[in-house]
Scaffold this active site. Sequence first.
Site, PDB file in Angstrom:
ATOM      1  N   THR A  29       0.816  -1.215   0.000  1.00 40.91           N
ATOM      2  CA  THR A  29       0.000   0.000   0.000  1.00 40.91           C
ATOM      3  C   THR A  29       0.848   1.263   0.000  1.00 40.91           C
ATOM      4  O   THR A  29       0.593   2.197  -0.766  1.00 40.91           O
ATOM      5  CB  THR A  29      -0.945   0.015   1.215  1.00 40.91           C
ATOM      6  N   ASN A  30       1.872   1.315   0.875  1.00 43.60           N
ATOM      7  CA  ASN A  30       2.714   2.504   1.003  1.00 43.60           C
ATOM      8  C   ASN A  30       4.190   2.136   1.009  1.00 43.60           C
ATOM      9  O   ASN A  30       4.571   1.023   1.401  1.00 43.60           O
ATOM     10  CB  ASN A  30       2.397   3.254   2.309  1.00 43.60           C
TER      11      ASN A  30
ATOM     12  N   VAL B 239       7.480   3.565   2.899  1.00 45.22           N
ATOM     13  CA  VAL B 239       7.865   4.431   4.016  1.00 45.22           C
ATOM     14  C   VAL B 239       9.360   4.709   3.936  1.00 45.22           C
ATOM     15  O   VAL B 239      10.168   3.784   3.789  1.00 45.22           O
ATOM     16  CB  VAL B 239       7.519   3.776   5.369  1.00 45.22           C
TER      17      VAL B 239
ATOM     18  N   ALA C  50       9.989 -10.005   3.344  1.00 46.09           N
ATOM     19  CA  ALA C  50      11.052  -9.264   4.036  1.00 46.09           C
ATOM     20  C   ALA C  50      10.512  -8.527   5.252  1.00 46.09           C
ATOM     21  O   ALA C  50      11.169  -8.457   6.302  1.00 46.09           O
ATOM     22  CB  ALA C  50      11.702  -8.284   3.068  1.00 46.09           C
ATOM     23  N   ASP C  51       9.302  -7.958   5.143  1.00 43.86           N
ATOM     24  CA  ASP C  51       8.740  -7.204   6.258  1.00 43.86           C
ATOM     25  C   ASP C  51       8.510  -8.073   7.479  1.00 43.86           C
ATOM     26  O   ASP C  51       8.685  -7.623   8.619  1.00 43.86           O
ATOM     27  CB  ASP C  51       7.431  -6.529   5.822  1.00 43.86           C
TER      28      ASP C  51
ATOM     29  N   THR D  57     -27.253   0.555   7.951  1.00 38.92           N
ATOM     30  CA  THR D  57     -26.291  -0.163   7.115  1.00 38.92           C
ATOM     31  C   THR D  57     -24.855   0.191   7.477  1.00 38.92           C
ATOM     32  O   THR D  57     -24.002  -0.692   7.642  1.00 38.92           O
ATOM     33  CB  THR D  57     -26.541   0.151   5.624  1.00 38.92           C
TER      34      THR D  57
END
Length: 260
Positions: free
Chosen positions: A10-11, A13, A109-110, A185
């Site tokens: 997603t990002n 850093v 890796a993370d 909802t």
Amino acid sequence: MLLAIDAGNTNVVFAVYDGSRQLGLWRISTLENRTSDEYAVWLTHLLKLRSIRPLDIAGAIIASVVPTATWQLRRLCREHFNCDPLVVGAPNVDLGIEVKLDQPNEVGADRIVNAVGAQLRFPPPLIVIDFGTATTFDVVDDDGAYAGGVIAPGINLSLDALFMAAAKLPKVEIEPVQQIIGTGTVSAMKSGIFWGYIGLIEGLVARIKAEYGERSRKPMTVVGTGGLSKIFHRQTAAIDHTDGDTTLRGLVTIYERNKR
């Protein structure tokens, strides 16, 4: 100074460290076609705002789960910061942690970096829950080795799938809610996502502890990390601590280990 880069789905850093002191932290959305020059224009401007010059960067380390981004980020370091970065998972990088799996190269890796970073603050055995694009539960055993884990769909990924697959359901934000039974909802969706993930967390943590307990009599500490970990902080007894710097701390430690 050290440039630490954590490239997720997603990002991406970026953080700059002077020793163990963090001088800046920035993030940008992950795009497979983003070039090294685009990263450079964006990042060097932000560095300038902190009075950091590209020449001040003496080393870099990258943890990436996006292969196309890895190539561009390596090029960024070489062409714009004049340093050849360490890449977590490369054969020449000493991680300082044993990976007790049949296929160690398959681990993201993370997840390895989180296992390194978490035990610098908390003694093993550990369960490290990373709330990212995927929600991962990783086990650090009594000896400080990576022993495997669980991968589940991430919170935002589940929300997006619900929104895309159900024509009448709106897109909502995840946030803590106290009332289980929704009266509309939106409130019903927020309750389902929030308490559904609480159930996921508590269920998987309990099962991991029960299974691991057969190997060790030491109690396991559960650490939450990732951008969405704060949403669940103090909302469930299953998470003992939250630590937003786990991944970057692990990257700095791995870099220093290889530098020595």
